[in-house]
Write an enzyme that holds these catalytic residues in place. Structure first.
Site, mmCIF file in Angstrom:
data_model
loop_
_atom_site.group_PDB
_atom_site.id
_atom_site.type_symbol
_atom_site.label_atom_id
_atom_site.label_comp_id
_atom_site.label_asym_id
_atom_site.label_seq_id
_atom_site.Cartn_x
_atom_site.Cartn_y
_atom_site.Cartn_z
ATOM 1 N N HIS A 194 0.842 -1.190 0.000
ATOM 2 C CA HIS A 194 0.000 0.000 0.000
ATOM 3 C C HIS A 194 0.880 1.244 0.000
ATOM 4 O O HIS A 194 2.096 1.176 0.214
ATOM 5 C CB HIS A 194 -0.976 0.007 1.186
ATOM 6 C CG HIS A 194 -0.362 0.326 2.510
ATOM 7 N ND1 HIS A 194 -1.110 0.719 3.594
ATOM 8 C CD2 HIS A 194 0.930 0.316 2.951
ATOM 9 C CE1 HIS A 194 -0.310 0.928 4.629
ATOM 10 N NE2 HIS A 194 0.933 0.688 4.260
ATOM 11 N N CYS A 230 6.030 5.745 4.720
ATOM 12 C CA CYS A 230 4.784 5.150 4.209
ATOM 13 C C CYS A 230 4.264 5.900 2.986
ATOM 14 O O CYS A 230 3.280 5.481 2.372
ATOM 15 C CB CYS A 230 3.715 5.126 5.299
ATOM 16 S SG CYS A 230 4.181 4.095 6.693
ATOM 17 N N HIS A 247 4.904 0.020 -0.267
ATOM 18 C CA HIS A 247 5.688 -0.896 0.563
ATOM 19 C C HIS A 247 4.730 -1.965 1.066
ATOM 20 O O HIS A 247 3.513 -1.836 0.939
ATOM 21 C CB HIS A 247 6.344 -0.150 1.733
ATOM 22 C CG HIS A 247 5.347 0.475 2.642
ATOM 23 N ND1 HIS A 247 4.751 1.679 2.386
ATOM 24 C CD2 HIS A 247 4.799 0.033 3.797
ATOM 25 C CE1 HIS A 247 3.904 1.974 3.342
ATOM 26 N NE2 HIS A 247 3.905 0.994 4.208
ATOM 27 N N HIS A 280 3.200 -5.136 3.784
ATOM 28 C CA HIS A 280 2.945 -5.603 5.150
ATOM 29 C C HIS A 280 2.406 -7.022 5.082
ATOM 30 O O HIS A 280 1.749 -7.402 4.115
ATOM 31 C CB HIS A 280 1.884 -4.748 5.859
ATOM 32 C CG HIS A 280 2.324 -3.362 6.166
ATOM 33 N ND1 HIS A 280 3.169 -3.071 7.205
ATOM 34 C CD2 HIS A 280 2.024 -2.187 5.573
ATOM 35 C CE1 HIS A 280 3.377 -1.757 7.241
ATOM 36 N NE2 HIS A 280 2.700 -1.188 6.257
ATOM 37 N N ASP A 324 -5.098 -10.494 -0.800
ATOM 38 C CA ASP A 324 -3.793 -11.138 -0.661
ATOM 39 C C ASP A 324 -2.942 -10.961 -1.921
ATOM 40 O O ASP A 324 -3.409 -11.177 -3.040
ATOM 41 C CB ASP A 324 -3.983 -12.633 -0.376
ATOM 42 C CG ASP A 324 -2.686 -13.317 0.020
ATOM 43 O OD1 ASP A 324 -1.813 -12.642 0.608
ATOM 44 O OD2 ASP A 324 -2.553 -14.525 -0.259
ATOM 45 N N HIS A 325 -1.699 -10.542 -1.696
ATOM 46 C CA HIS A 325 -0.736 -10.315 -2.791
ATOM 47 C C HIS A 325 -1.241 -9.301 -3.805
ATOM 48 O O HIS A 325 -1.060 -9.454 -5.015
ATOM 49 C CB HIS A 325 -0.335 -11.649 -3.453
ATOM 50 C CG HIS A 325 0.611 -12.444 -2.610
ATOM 51 N ND1 HIS A 325 0.233 -12.999 -1.408
ATOM 52 C CD2 HIS A 325 1.932 -12.757 -2.776
ATOM 53 C CE1 HIS A 325 1.276 -13.637 -0.883
ATOM 54 N NE2 HIS A 325 2.314 -13.488 -1.670
ATOM 55 N N GLU A 362 -1.209 -4.414 11.444
ATOM 56 C CA GLU A 362 -0.318 -4.065 10.335
ATOM 57 C C GLU A 362 1.102 -4.557 10.639
ATOM 58 O O GLU A 362 1.842 -4.981 9.758
ATOM 59 C CB GLU A 362 -0.335 -2.551 10.147
ATOM 60 C CG GLU A 362 0.394 -2.043 8.942
ATOM 61 C CD GLU A 362 0.145 -0.564 8.755
ATOM 62 O OE1 GLU A 362 -0.732 -0.222 7.941
ATOM 63 O OE2 GLU A 362 0.798 0.246 9.435
HETATM 64 NI NI NI Z 1 2.482 0.745 5.659
#
Ligand code: NI
Length: 262
Positions: A136, A155, A161, A163, A199-200, A252
């Protein structure tokens, strides 16, 4: 008023369990392929001025080990639904303890537990954890580039990046419902409604809910929890037993989580 929480760990083994000396890891200790369980008892009340105690935790330990563990042993032997066993355990602890527990919570795995309030034993809460990996970027169109960088820091990285998110729905179920809402149901619904969707993925670019340029919301952990709640709620409520989604918590990192509704 105070809350006092005591966790009692124990194992249900094949045959007779030898008494242990290590309440931290579990007493009786696990033997062979025995089941390791944790019962979390939370009491609410006033603190006694003379003792400084809300409840003597030794009383919690002894009643769990002497009164509840035999019920779990019988339930394991007979294959009883753990939710029904927990109801019996909640009722016996409410009778025996000097302070009626506000809740009893049975941790069946590190990721799954069921909880019940002895004052309302017709319902239980089911929790299970799931994970998904996603990228995100936090960048608000309401702010300048400089303001975005100042607020979000790393961020705000232009290419995003990643998580490894952990998601935990909490579902309230009726115990006397047929068919019962099971962990299998929760896993199927969450997999379809949340995991397969996110997911992914790059949340900003691949999912309409988090595409800010097309009317979506910023993929902050707060908003991810709310979007997951919105995706899961109707699917869970559609089950014939009419369960309700109470909340969703999203981690997160292991240090940052959001719960919706709070
Ligand atoms: Ni983040």
């Amino acid at each position: 008023m105070h809350l006092l929480t005591r966790s009692v760990r124990f194992a249900i083994n094949e045959g007779v369990s030898a008494p242990g000396r290590n309440g931290y890891a579990g007493n009786p200790p696990v033997s062979g392929f025995g089941r390791w369980l944790e019962l979390v008892v939370t009491c609410r009340g006033t603190v006694d001025q003379a003792t400084g105690y809300l409840i003597d935790i030794k009383a919690v330990d002894s009643h769990v080990r002497n009164d509840a563990v035999p019920l779990f042993q019988q339930a394991v032997a007979s294959g009883e639904d753990p939710t029904l066993t927990l109801r019996a355990v909640a009722q016996i602890l409410a009778t025996k303890l000097p302070v009626t527990p506000q809740s009893v919570r049975l941790r069946l795995t590190p990721y799954h537990d069921i909880e019940m309030a002895p004052s309302d034993p017709s319902y239980a809460l089911i929790r299970q954890r799931f994970d998904f990996s996603a990228a995100h970027r936090l960048h608000s169109p309401a702010l300048s580039d400089a303001e975005n960088l100042k607020l979000y820091g790393k961020c705000n990285n232009p290419r995003g990046h990643g998580h490894n998110y952990i998601v935990q729905p909490v579902v309230k179920v009726r115990l006397d419902s047929h068919p019962a809402f099971s962990l299998v149901d929760l896993e199927a619904i969450t997999d379809q409604a949340v995991i397969q969707a996110f997911d992914h993925k790059h949340l900003n670019e691949d999912t309409p809910e988090f595409n800010v340029e097309k009317g979506g919301v910023l993929p902050s952990v707060e908003n991810i929890a709310r979007i997951c709640f919105g995706r899961l709620g109707p699917a869970i409520a559609a089950h014939p037993s009419r369960p309700t989604l109470e909340s969703v918590t999203v981690w997160e990192t292991d240090r940052t989580s959001a719960t919706y509704p709070g």
